[in-house]
Design an enzyme around this catalytic site. Structure first.
Site, mmCIF file in Angstrom:
data_model
loop_
_atom_site.group_PDB
_atom_site.id
_atom_site.type_symbol
_atom_site.label_atom_id
_atom_site.label_comp_id
_atom_site.label_asym_id
_atom_site.label_seq_id
_atom_site.Cartn_x
_atom_site.Cartn_y
_atom_site.Cartn_z
ATOM 1 N N CYS A 1 62.764 -37.345 -28.442
ATOM 2 C CA CYS A 1 61.518 -36.928 -27.792
ATOM 3 C C CYS A 1 61.709 -36.526 -26.330
ATOM 4 O O CYS A 1 60.749 -36.141 -25.660
ATOM 5 C CB CYS A 1 60.481 -38.028 -27.927
ATOM 6 S SG CYS A 1 60.204 -38.419 -29.657
ATOM 7 N N HIS B 1 54.983 -39.763 -19.863
ATOM 8 C CA HIS B 1 55.406 -39.682 -21.267
ATOM 9 C C HIS B 1 54.370 -40.379 -22.148
ATOM 10 O O HIS B 1 54.001 -39.860 -23.196
ATOM 11 C CB HIS B 1 56.788 -40.306 -21.438
ATOM 12 C CG HIS B 1 57.357 -40.117 -22.814
ATOM 13 N ND1 HIS B 1 57.621 -38.883 -23.336
ATOM 14 C CD2 HIS B 1 57.691 -41.013 -23.794
ATOM 15 C CE1 HIS B 1 58.111 -39.007 -24.569
ATOM 16 N NE2 HIS B 1 58.145 -40.288 -24.871
#
Lengths: 82, 413
Positions: free
Chosen positions: B163, B303
């Protein structure tokens, strides 16, 4: 009116070419070249061959694929095989 | 001749996301606080433990053209759509192909194409497996197709850090330009993971929210009720350019791509290091690289995936690096709206961070109804926050399974 096997195969092939190459209106003749006229690369030609095999219940060996340069080549192969 | 690393600027932005098929529609939805999550209508979802996700707002296939769509993975199609928008936004730089690069990432690669081909193999036999299968599932597929379309010959690369992949692609691109390997680099990430297998696998890792009865409320970073992330799909792309090259062609500059920080946790394959130790090192490195003081930072696109551990570790790291200045930083968790686009997320959020700098607006974090007391920084809630005018720095953080940490700093004068 007589419909020749050649015409039937050619019509089916045109349909496959239009679908796979996304050329819905392309004019196709027996001397139409996959690479030069239809921009079909070697991978897409194999995709086309598999579709032809499925539609006409024939087998086109991998070592023959490189000889298939035009629509007419495929029609001849199918005619010879059926 | 100067040997100092070259300055890198952002001249083009593109994205296709669960909120919109391009930058304007996605940005408007981010500011409006809209959720991209919905219940999945596919039949496989009926028996899945998680029956919702954030699908792309606009189907990519018709946009790339049917012939190309037949032989590209959905992730590559997203990449092409976003890259074309970014390229247009940059004014289609007439660059020497030898000086044009591409760095495009994906977290999972063409996983749905691979799985579909396997279904074909089992159901119809090996002869029916498409000859396009390998180019479709190879992880560098999106980078390669975008490179082909643009005629990029300075190097076409793919970063892989789960990710963090999209952000790492931007980092790699910045370094390519600084080092002189390229003048213009098209960089970003793309992902298309909404398929029963990745959904089941992430579900069984306990990574996904299970709020099936209220998908729009499932992605809730920093909220006490957060129970995992929501899977999303799409792509984000930036055109990065050396400042000299941009100036020479009179290009409009969105922002400076000023700082890169890359670290790794060496802690666990899937769990974040709970104190944010190495996230802090990444943020500090990005600031140092941008030659920026903590007081210059006005906004962080975090994030923040809506997982219990990860959200807090990142805030701890920001507190550690920014100190008291952290209290004056507007923090946004845009995954509350987009969901988590895995390998595309760092690129999409870099685009969002640059837009925040351009428009001086930080998007809201939605679903933050009951904030976790430990989330004690200034999280932007409910509506967008105006950011101060003048010189400013914004940060974008991305972290990936494997313990990869990427912090990027963008600057406006």
């Amino acid at each position: 009116m007589s419909v020749t096997p050649q015409a039937i195969i050619e019509a089916g092939l045109v349909q496959i070419v239009r679908e796979i190459a996304d050329r819905p209106t392309v004019a196709v003749r027996s001397d139409t070249s996959f690479a030069d006229d239809l921009d079909i690369d070697s991978l897409t030609l194999i995709e086309l061959v598999v579709a032809v095999e499925e539609r006409f219940a024939v087998t086109i060996p991998d070592d023959r694929v490189r000889d298939l340069r035009t629509i007419g080549d495929v029609v001849d192969h199918v005619l010879g095989a059926v | 001749m100067s040997t100092a690393p070259r300055t890198v600027v952002v001249t083009g932005l593109g994205m296709t996301t669960p909120l919109g098929g391009d930058v304007p529609s996605t940005w408007a939805a981010l500011l409006a606080g809209r959720s991209g999550a919905r219940t999945l209508a596919e039949s496989w979802a009926e028996e899945a433990a998680v029956r919702f996700a954030c699908p792309a707002a606009v189907e990519p296939g018709p946009q790339v053209g049917r012939a190309l769509a037949r032989r590209t993975d959905r992730s590559t199609q997203f990449a092409l759509v976003a890259a074309r928008e970014a390229w247009r936004d940059a004014g289609a730089p007439g660059t020497d192909p030898d000086r044009l690069g591409v760095v495009l990432a994906s977290g999972l690669g063409g996983v749905t194409s691979l799985l579909d081909s396997y279904d074909t193999l089992r159901e119809r036999g090996p002869r029916r497996v498409s000859p396009h299968t390998v180019p479709m599932f190879m992880p560098n597929g999106p980078a390669a197709q975008v490179g082909l379309e643009l005629g990029a010959r300075a190097g076409v690369h793919t970063t892989a850090s789960a990710c963090a992949s999209g952000a790492e692609a931007v980092a790699y691109a910045i370094r390519m330009i600084r080092s002189g390997a390229a003048d213009v680099v098209v960089a970003g990430g793309a992902e298309a993971p909404i398929h029963p297998l990745p959904m089941a696998a992430f579900t069984n890792m306990m990574a996904l929210s299970r709020r099936n009865d209220a998908p729009e409320r499932a992605s809730r970073p920093y909220d006490k009720g957060r129970d995992g992330f929501v899977m999303g799909e799409g792509a984000g792309v930036l055109v990065l350019e050396s400042a000299e090259h941009a100036a020479a062609r009179g290009a409009r500059v969105h922002a400076l791509a000023a700082g890169v920080g890359l670290t790794s946790d060496a802690h666990h394959i899937a769990q974040p290091e709970p104190h944010g130790r190495d996230v802090a090192r990444a943020v500090a490195a990005a600031l140092a690289d941008a030659d920026a003081a903590p007081e210059e930072v006005v906004h962080v696109n975090a994030h923040a995936t809506s997982t219990p551990l990860g959200d807090l570790a990142e805030l701890a790291a920001l507190r550690q690096v920014l100190g008291h200045a952290a209290d004056r930083v507007a923090i946004s968790a845009t995954k509350s709206m987009t969901g988590h686009l895995l390998g595309a997320t760092g690129a999409v959020e870099s685009v969002a961070a640059v837009l925040s700098l351009v428009h001086r607006l930080a998007p809201p974090t939605i679903n933050l109804d009951d904030p976790d007391e430990r989330a004690d920084l200034d999280i932007v809630r409910d509506k967008p926050r105006e950011l101060t005018a003048g010189p400013a720095v914004v940060l974008n953080n991305s972290f990936g399974f494997g313990g990869h940490n990427v912090a990027l700093a963008f600057r406006a004068e």
